[in-house]
Design a protein around this motif. Structure first.
Motif, mmCIF file in Angstrom:
data_model
loop_
_atom_site.group_PDB
_atom_site.id
_atom_site.type_symbol
_atom_site.label_atom_id
_atom_site.label_comp_id
_atom_site.label_asym_id
_atom_site.label_seq_id
_atom_site.Cartn_x
_atom_site.Cartn_y
_atom_site.Cartn_z
ATOM 1 N N VAL A 98 0.833 -1.201 0.000
ATOM 2 C CA VAL A 98 0.000 0.000 0.000
ATOM 3 C C VAL A 98 0.865 1.247 0.000
ATOM 4 C CG1 VAL A 98 -1.740 1.317 1.290
ATOM 5 C CG2 VAL A 98 -1.883 -1.182 1.181
ATOM 6 N N LYS A 99 1.846 1.293 0.901
ATOM 7 C CA LYS A 99 2.688 2.483 1.047
ATOM 8 C C LYS A 99 4.085 2.040 1.474
ATOM 9 C CE LYS A 99 2.621 7.041 3.304
ATOM 10 N NZ LYS A 99 1.902 7.876 4.309
ATOM 11 N N PRO A 100 4.909 1.615 0.530
ATOM 12 C CA PRO A 100 6.224 1.077 0.886
ATOM 13 C C PRO A 100 7.294 2.152 1.002
ATOM 14 C CG PRO A 100 5.870 0.844 -1.463
ATOM 15 C CD PRO A 100 4.614 1.470 -0.905
ATOM 16 N N GLY A 101 8.324 1.842 1.820
ATOM 17 C CA GLY A 101 9.546 2.633 1.787
ATOM 18 C C GLY A 101 9.748 3.620 2.905
ATOM 19 N N ASP A 102 8.960 3.548 3.980
ATOM 20 C CA ASP A 102 9.214 4.432 5.107
ATOM 21 C C ASP A 102 10.479 3.958 5.805
ATOM 22 O OD1 ASP A 102 8.914 6.400 7.026
ATOM 23 O OD2 ASP A 102 7.531 5.230 8.251
ATOM 24 N N GLY A 103 11.358 4.893 6.132
ATOM 25 C CA GLY A 103 12.533 4.514 6.898
ATOM 26 C C GLY A 103 13.832 4.744 6.175
ATOM 27 N N SER A 104 14.705 3.755 6.230
ATOM 28 C CA SER A 104 16.089 3.885 5.819
ATOM 29 C C SER A 104 16.235 4.277 4.362
ATOM 30 C CB SER A 104 16.812 2.564 6.062
ATOM 31 O OG SER A 104 18.104 2.594 5.516
ATOM 32 N N ALA A 105 17.364 4.942 4.066
ATOM 33 C CA ALA A 105 17.689 5.301 2.691
ATOM 34 C C ALA A 105 18.396 4.169 1.949
ATOM 35 C CB ALA A 105 18.602 6.542 2.683
ATOM 36 N N ARG A 106 18.754 3.111 2.648
ATOM 37 C CA ARG A 106 19.629 2.125 2.013
ATOM 38 C C ARG A 106 18.991 1.531 0.758
ATOM 39 N NH1 ARG A 106 18.192 -0.124 7.044
ATOM 40 N NH2 ARG A 106 16.801 -1.924 6.892
ATOM 41 N N GLU A 107 19.775 1.540 -0.291
ATOM 42 C CA GLU A 107 19.274 1.134 -1.600
ATOM 43 C C GLU A 107 18.934 -0.349 -1.665
ATOM 44 O OE1 GLU A 107 22.443 0.935 -4.690
ATOM 45 O OE2 GLU A 107 23.704 1.622 -3.047
ATOM 46 N N GLN A 108 19.483 -1.140 -0.716
ATOM 47 C CA GLN A 108 19.249 -2.581 -0.765
ATOM 48 C C GLN A 108 17.776 -2.942 -0.641
ATOM 49 O OE1 GLN A 108 21.530 -1.104 1.228
ATOM 50 N NE2 GLN A 108 23.507 -2.098 0.976
ATOM 51 N N ALA A 109 16.966 -2.027 -0.093
ATOM 52 C CA ALA A 109 15.530 -2.286 -0.020
ATOM 53 C C ALA A 109 14.941 -2.473 -1.404
ATOM 54 C CB ALA A 109 14.826 -1.139 0.698
ATOM 55 N N ALA A 110 15.588 -1.889 -2.419
ATOM 56 C CA ALA A 110 15.149 -2.071 -3.805
ATOM 57 C C ALA A 110 16.058 -3.034 -4.563
ATOM 58 C CB ALA A 110 15.108 -0.726 -4.526
ATOM 59 N N SER A 111 17.371 -2.907 -4.376
ATOM 60 C CA SER A 111 18.291 -3.735 -5.166
ATOM 61 C C SER A 111 18.107 -5.213 -4.881
ATOM 62 C CB SER A 111 19.748 -3.322 -4.913
ATOM 63 O OG SER A 111 20.137 -3.611 -3.581
ATOM 64 N N CYS A 112 17.717 -5.554 -3.644
ATOM 65 C CA CYS A 112 17.513 -6.977 -3.337
ATOM 66 C C CYS A 112 16.347 -7.560 -4.125
ATOM 67 C CB CYS A 112 17.280 -7.158 -1.836
ATOM 68 S SG CYS A 112 18.789 -7.051 -0.858
ATOM 69 N N GLN A 113 15.342 -6.760 -4.395
ATOM 70 C CA GLN A 113 14.264 -7.223 -5.270
ATOM 71 C C GLN A 113 14.792 -7.417 -6.695
ATOM 72 O OE1 GLN A 113 10.682 -4.674 -4.936
ATOM 73 N NE2 GLN A 113 11.585 -3.885 -3.051
ATOM 74 N N ARG A 114 15.576 -6.443 -7.135
ATOM 75 C CA ARG A 114 16.017 -6.432 -8.537
ATOM 76 C C ARG A 114 16.944 -7.598 -8.880
ATOM 77 N NH1 ARG A 114 15.448 -6.375 -13.545
ATOM 78 N NH2 ARG A 114 16.660 -4.928 -14.831
ATOM 79 N N VAL A 115 17.907 -7.894 -7.992
ATOM 80 C CA VAL A 115 18.913 -8.894 -8.358
ATOM 81 C C VAL A 115 18.346 -10.308 -8.405
ATOM 82 C CG1 VAL A 115 20.818 -7.480 -7.505
ATOM 83 C CG2 VAL A 115 19.763 -9.177 -5.974
ATOM 84 N N ILE A 116 17.135 -10.495 -7.827
ATOM 85 C CA ILE A 116 16.495 -11.815 -7.986
ATOM 86 C C ILE A 116 15.277 -11.702 -8.905
ATOM 87 C CG2 ILE A 116 17.368 -12.891 -5.891
ATOM 88 C CD1 ILE A 116 14.788 -12.156 -4.487
ATOM 89 N N GLY A 117 15.335 -10.734 -9.823
ATOM 90 C CA GLY A 117 14.360 -10.714 -10.894
ATOM 91 C C GLY A 117 13.211 -9.753 -10.750
ATOM 92 N N GLY A 118 13.263 -8.842 -9.779
ATOM 93 C CA GLY A 118 12.185 -7.869 -9.641
ATOM 94 C C GLY A 118 12.144 -6.903 -10.807
ATOM 95 N N LEU A 119 10.952 -6.649 -11.336
ATOM 96 C CA LEU A 119 10.799 -5.729 -12.467
ATOM 97 C C LEU A 119 9.977 -4.498 -12.121
ATOM 98 C CD1 LEU A 119 10.155 -7.772 -15.752
ATOM 99 C CD2 LEU A 119 12.170 -6.458 -15.086
#
Length: 767
Positions: free
Chosen positions: A649-670
């Motif tokens: 619903v509303k993702p991403g509150d909190g840390s700036a660390r990019e791994q919150a997105a890159s971890c999705q991407r490196v296992i195929g997140g589009l």
């Protein structure tokens, strides 16, 4: 105590607030008509943004920063990305601190290997390297780098130096890479909100109390989301700069973009004390300045506060909590049950003894709590007192070696130790779950920055759960003096009269590697076995087929839930290794689902349709369904990328660390689909890692396991982004429903980054 204006305001002569609806009063006060367009230029924020903007268009900013900062959870990935993108040296001062994986206690040699990588990068590219235990990232930047009129970018969400006249922004690593490549930070001109401080704090009221009162008033409504908070008004002068720093760093928890304060003689004195007099200049709003809103704070009315689990905005006056312990703690227990999903138990009402709430642990630490004045106040009130010999414990982490040294010289450390407190070195661990983890079912009170669920070491899936409440160091000291009974600082005397801080930078001189403009490009980077390059990522195809691999209907999903903090941080230099922990405490089946989809995509790239259909025959039915959609009769597997997707619903509150997105991407997140992104920084991370940041207004009409087909997605990224037609296919194409998606504004560069597949690909294509 804290009130919000429901419209914009004019600030006249720095003291008079005139609501926009009463703009006629402006002429009476100034002799001039209220001119909103001109008055917008009268804010401090405008002048600093204008000085750093390279676009020539103040509505669409392209900013270059004066310096940057990263810590040891993020700097390896940033340097690796910049290196892969063609960086040859650090073009601006770049500080690499080692204050998160400081202890080197998990993962064998992994953490110290990251530190050695950082030192080698500072030597090769010309950086500033702060070794472990010397300073937390933000205290070093306050003491050595922040100055009036500057802008600093950091890969930590609490990058805030507004009280020193610096507009600082915490962002994901991709944005720092852009600065290292001499590109820009691109953002629409933000709204600017006045935070008008009036009066003065009462003795015993600390900076955390002021911050929590503000956070509690603005967070839920999004009043300052992605805006600049500009602190003005006569109340600023009632606080020392060290005190202001403690308020300022917590502005991150409001979801604002940045902060800035008016400066004065105390700011000047702070910089002079740190031998940087030349970095001072007076900053103040013009005689007439227009703000998009106003947060009015009567400092004298702010009482000692507590933010109960599981968010810094869950605020109460301590007296209010104590008057209604059963009712309020019952609500927290109900929320805890939701957080744990029935896998662990967390209780609070059982900690009520004789009408008092008993606390198991207390911590004063980090960029918010470990400042000189906070620790000194705690030491003075605890002198001659006793924390007790029961389960309650108190740990204190001074924020830097210079702060620690002065506390030693003034006897504060021995006073704390005599009272039973444990003194540790500069470390951010208690803030994110890598230090002083509380006992199972324990309640920890902390003067740190966050109390998100599962951040303090909880593992509900393993039956373990604890929680953190945020408080000011003064009330924590009062609680410690009372043997762990929750106590407001106002219940004790002896506050104030803190001796002046005497900064001695000898520990910095003797330990910090000062390599800016001294890089040796012939040097080799030092790699430990856990430090891995980013895997290859493909450009975006013409069409995409997304499998829904997680659906989270919580009101807010934090970055800690997307990728847990704590001991997992040891693997943050290994993209695929860290990705194994994605959503592990929120949706443990996600990684397995996403990796199965990634197998399909890898097969599509490697062998084409025939091999892919052998892996999952259901795809044949899906493509039959896709070809039955008008205009998609000739769609092929080869021009349709297959990947995973998360709905929140509303993702991403909190840390700036990019791994919150890159971890999705490196296992195929589009892609992500959401109703709203909680922060700009998480949305930026999503785009910099090549994922499409979809949004939708309606409630999701799909479930985990369904497929969503988005035709012509590359073409859509070249359009106005407002109306993107997609199709929910069901698990095997058995039912087709239309889905209306859109994407909020993207810059031309952001569109190109997503089409390229990630920032690394985009930069390789330019060099």
């Amino acid at each position: 105590m804290v009130s919000l204006y429901d419209s914009g305001i004019y600030l006249v002569n720095g003291t008079e607030i005139v609501p926009e609806s009463e703009s006629g009063k402006v002429k009476k006060l100034t002799g001039k008509d209220a001119d909103q367009a001109s008055a917008r230029k009268g804010t401090i924020a405008y002048s600093i943004l204008e000085a750093h903007n390279t676009s020539g268009d103040m509505e669409h900013l392209k900013l270059r920063f004066d310096s940057m900062a990263s810590h040891d959870i993020t700097f390896v990935g940033i340097v690796q990305t910049a290196k892969a993108s063609g960086m040859e040296k650090f073009p601006i001062p770049y500080v690499l601190t080692n204050c998160h994986n400081t202890l080197c206690a998990v993962g064998g040699t992994i953490n110290e290997d990251d530190h050695m990588f950082g030192l080698s990068a500072a030597k090769k590219y010309g950086g500033i390297y702060v070794p472990p235990h010397i300073a937390v990232i933000h205290q070093y930047m306050r003491e050595m780098m922040a100055g009036c009129g500057r802008m600093i970018l950091g890969s930590d969400s609490h990058t805030r130096y507004g009280a020193l006249g610096t507009m600082a922004i915490g962002e994901g690593g991709g944005e720092l890479v852009k600065q290292l490549l001499k590109d820009t930070y691109d953002v629409a001109y933000p709204g600017v909100i006045a935070v008008y401080l009036d009066g003065a704090p009462q003795p015993g009221t600390g900076p955390q109390d002021i911050a929590l009162a503000i956070i509690g008033a603005v967070f839920k409504s999004g009043y300052v989301k992605n805006k600049v908070m500009e602190f003005v008004g006569p109340g600023v002068a009632s606080m020392t700069t060290d005190y202001r720093n403690g308020v300022d760093v917590m502005t991150t928890e409001t979801t604002c973009l940045s902060s800035i304060w008016k400066t004065d003689d105390d700011t000047k004195a702070y910089l002079a004390r740190h031998h940087r007099e030349e970095d001072y200049k007076e900053l103040a709003p013009a005689d007439m300045a227009y703000y998009d809103g106003c947060v009015y704070v009567d400092l004298s009315t702010v009482k000692p506060m507590i933010a109960l689990p599981f968010h810094p905005s869950n605020t109460y006056e301590i007296d209010e909590l104590k008057a209604s312990l059963n009712d309020i703690l019952g609500m927290v227990e109900a929320e805890a049950a939701k957080v744990s999903g029935g896998k662990a138990s967390f209780t609070l009402r059982d900690k009520i003894q004789g009408g008092q709430l008993m606390v198991q642990q207390a911590v004063i630490a980090g960029c918010a709590g470990g400042t000189y004045s906070n620790v000194m106040e705690a030491a003075r009130v605890l002198k001659g007192k006793n924390c007790g010999c029961d389960e309650f414990s108190l740990a204190v982490y001074p924020s830097s070696q210079p702060v620690f040294a002065d506390l030693v010289k003034k006897g504060a450390v021995s006073d704390l130790m005599d009272a039973g407190a444990i003194i540790r070195t500069a470390f951010c661990g208690p803030c994110f779950g890598a230090g002083d983890t509380p006992c199972n079912n324990g309640l920890s009170i902390r003067h740190t920055t966050r109390n998100f669920p599962n951040r303090e070491g909880s593992k509900p899936g393993s039956g373990q759960m604890a929680a953190v409440a945020l408080m000011d160091a003064r009330s924590i000291a009062a609680t410690a003096a009372n043997g762990g009974k929750l106590t407001s600082a106002w219940e004790m005397e002896g506050w104030g009269n803190v001796p002046e801080y005497e900064f001695d930078g000898i520990s910095y001189k003797n330990r910090v590697y000062m390599g800016y403009n001294k890089g040796d490009g012939e040097r080799e980077l030092v790699y430990g076995p856990n430090i891995k390059d980013w895997p290859e990522m493909s450009p975006l195809a013409d069409n995409i087929l997304l499998k829904v691999c997680s659906k989270i209907m919580d009101p807010v999903t934090t970055t800690d839930e997307l990728i847990p903090s704590g001991e997992t941080s040891s693997y943050r230099s290994n993209p695929l290794g860290l990705a194994e922990f994605t959503l592990s405490r929120r949706d443990p089946e996600y990684v397995g689902r996403a990796k199965e989809v990634d197998k399909l995509e890898k097969a599509r790239i490697r062998d084409g349709a025939a091999k892919e259909l052998e892996l999952e025959p259901a795809l044949e039915k899906l493509f039959d369904a896709i070809r039955g959609i008008e205009g998609n009769e000739n769609v092929t597997v080869q021009d349709t990328e297959v990947g995973s997707m998360i709905y929140a619903v509303k993702p991403g509150d909190g840390s700036a660390r990019e791994q919150a997105a890159s971890c999705q991407r490196v296992i195929g997140g589009l892609a992500n689909i959401c109703k709203e992104y909680a922060t700009k920084r998480y949305r930026s991370n999503v785009m910099n890692w090549g994922m499409v940041p979809f949004q939708m207004e309606e409630a999701p009409c799909f479930e985990v396991g369904d497929y969503i087909y988005v035709p012509g997605v590359r073409k859509a990224l070249d359009g106005n982004l407002k109306d993107i037609k997609a199709y929910v296919l069901g698990k095997e194409g058995s039912s087709i429903r239309t889905l209306d998606l859109y994407i909020a504004d993207m810059t031309a560069e952001e569109r190109d980054i997503v089409k390229a597949g990630c920032l690394i690909n985009y930069n390789r294509g330019r060099h």
